[in-house]
Motif scaffolding. Structure first.
Motif, PDB file in Angstrom:
ATOM      1  N   THR A  18      -7.199  -3.942   3.878  1.00 28.12           N
ATOM      2  CA  THR A  18      -7.694  -3.232   2.689  1.00 28.12           C
ATOM      3  C   THR A  18      -9.205  -3.430   2.580  1.00 28.12           C
ATOM      4  O   THR A  18      -9.777  -4.280   3.259  1.00 28.12           O
ATOM      5  CB  THR A  18      -7.046  -3.774   1.392  1.00 28.12           C
ATOM      6  OG1 THR A  18      -7.634  -5.036   1.057  1.00 28.12           O
ATOM      7  CG2 THR A  18      -5.535  -3.913   1.511  1.00 28.12           C
ATOM      8  N   CYS A  47     -10.374  -4.848   0.064  1.00 28.02           N
ATOM      9  CA  CYS A  47     -10.453  -5.989  -0.859  1.00 28.02           C
ATOM     10  C   CYS A  47     -10.822  -7.251  -0.084  1.00 28.02           C
ATOM     11  O   CYS A  47     -10.083  -7.666   0.816  1.00 28.02           O
ATOM     12  CB  CYS A  47      -9.117  -6.190  -1.565  1.00 28.02           C
ATOM     13  SG  CYS A  47      -8.520  -4.760  -2.474  1.00 28.02           S
ATOM     14  N   LEU A  85      -0.971  -5.821  -5.177  1.00 27.53           N
ATOM     15  CA  LEU A  85      -2.006  -4.791  -5.201  1.00 27.53           C
ATOM     16  C   LEU A  85      -1.800  -4.021  -6.490  1.00 27.53           C
ATOM     17  O   LEU A  85      -0.667  -3.626  -6.803  1.00 27.53           O
ATOM     18  CB  LEU A  85      -1.887  -3.855  -3.994  1.00 27.53           C
ATOM     19  CG  LEU A  85      -1.942  -4.488  -2.606  1.00 27.53           C
ATOM     20  CD1 LEU A  85      -1.872  -3.406  -1.526  1.00 27.53           C
ATOM     21  CD2 LEU A  85      -3.175  -5.342  -2.422  1.00 27.53           C
ATOM     22  N   LYS A 130       0.836  -1.213   0.000  1.00 28.12           N
ATOM     23  CA  LYS A 130       0.000   0.000   0.000  1.00 28.12           C
ATOM     24  C   LYS A 130       0.865   1.256   0.000  1.00 28.12           C
ATOM     25  O   LYS A 130       0.554   2.230  -0.682  1.00 28.12           O
ATOM     26  CB  LYS A 130      -0.932   0.000   1.219  1.00 28.12           C
ATOM     27  CG  LYS A 130      -2.104  -0.936   1.079  1.00 28.12           C
ATOM     28  CD  LYS A 130      -2.912  -1.081   2.355  1.00 28.12           C
ATOM     29  CE  LYS A 130      -3.348   0.194   2.986  1.00 28.12           C
ATOM     30  NZ  LYS A 130      -4.155  -0.004   4.203  1.00 28.12           N
TER      31      LYS A 130
END
Length: 196
Positions: free
Chosen positions: A64, A66, A85, A37
């Protein structure tokens, strides 16, 4: 050491609550996600790929937006302990993985990571201390491009009513759900309370 905005001990409690225990794989995975990230351009709307179904999916879901359920994370099980990512529009992203040569420098983390000792013989406290103190040092990073069009389709598809059990399922040419075709691990017990 911090993971995101939490110190290690606070984070360890969150891992225990989410995963059911202080799993080294989840903690190391969270370090991986935190690193990835931090390497993405600010404001990137990203998806995730997880290359194993062991521990790392929980790390991605903890760190996240996700998740498996929303479809922003895909598990493509190559057996490698790595995550990617990537920008969901362009495919440009970051892959973070555990470098086996670096792990070997830390005995307790190495014993755990490569399952060199049975779990009951591993020193969990020292392994967690190794991850806390050296976890970021054993990670490798590479900038990647994900071929979004080549990824397995995550579309759900159309639904139908199974001709055998009368439950809803994904549509198929046989008209019978996969369970009724014999692909199941779940068998109803005799004398169930009945259907609603």
């Amino acid at each position: 050491m911090f993971i995101g905005s939490e110190n290690f001990e606070e984070f360890l409690q969150r891992v225990k609550k989410f995963h059911g225990g202080p799993a080294g794989g989840v903690i190391l995975g969270c370090l991986m996600v935190d690193m990835a990230k931090g390497l993405l351009p600010e404001g990137t709307l990203f998806d995730a790929i997880c290359e194993t179904d062991k521990c790392l999916p929980d790390a991605i879901q903890m760190m996240t937006p996700c998740t498996i359920g929303n479809g922003w994370m895909r598990i493509i099980n190559s057996g490698r302990f790595s995550i990617a990512l990537y920008d969901k529009r362009t495919g440009s992203g970051v892959r973070v993985y555990v470098n086996p040569n670096k792990v070997k420098q830390y005995k307790d983390m190495n014993d755990w990571f490569f399952s060199l000792l049975p779990k009951e013989e591993q020193n969990r406290e020292r392994m967690l201390a190794d991850i806390r103190d050296y976890g970021r040092e054993v990670l490798g990073v590479e900038y990647v491009s994900v071929d979004i069009a080549a990824l397995p389709n995550k579309e759900i598809g159309e639904y139908m009513i199974c001709q055998k059990c009368a439950e809803s399922c994904l549509s198929n040419v046989l008209g019978v759900c996969l369970t009724c075709q014999g692909e199941t691990y779940i068998t109803p017990k005799i004398g169930n309370a009945g259907s609603a």
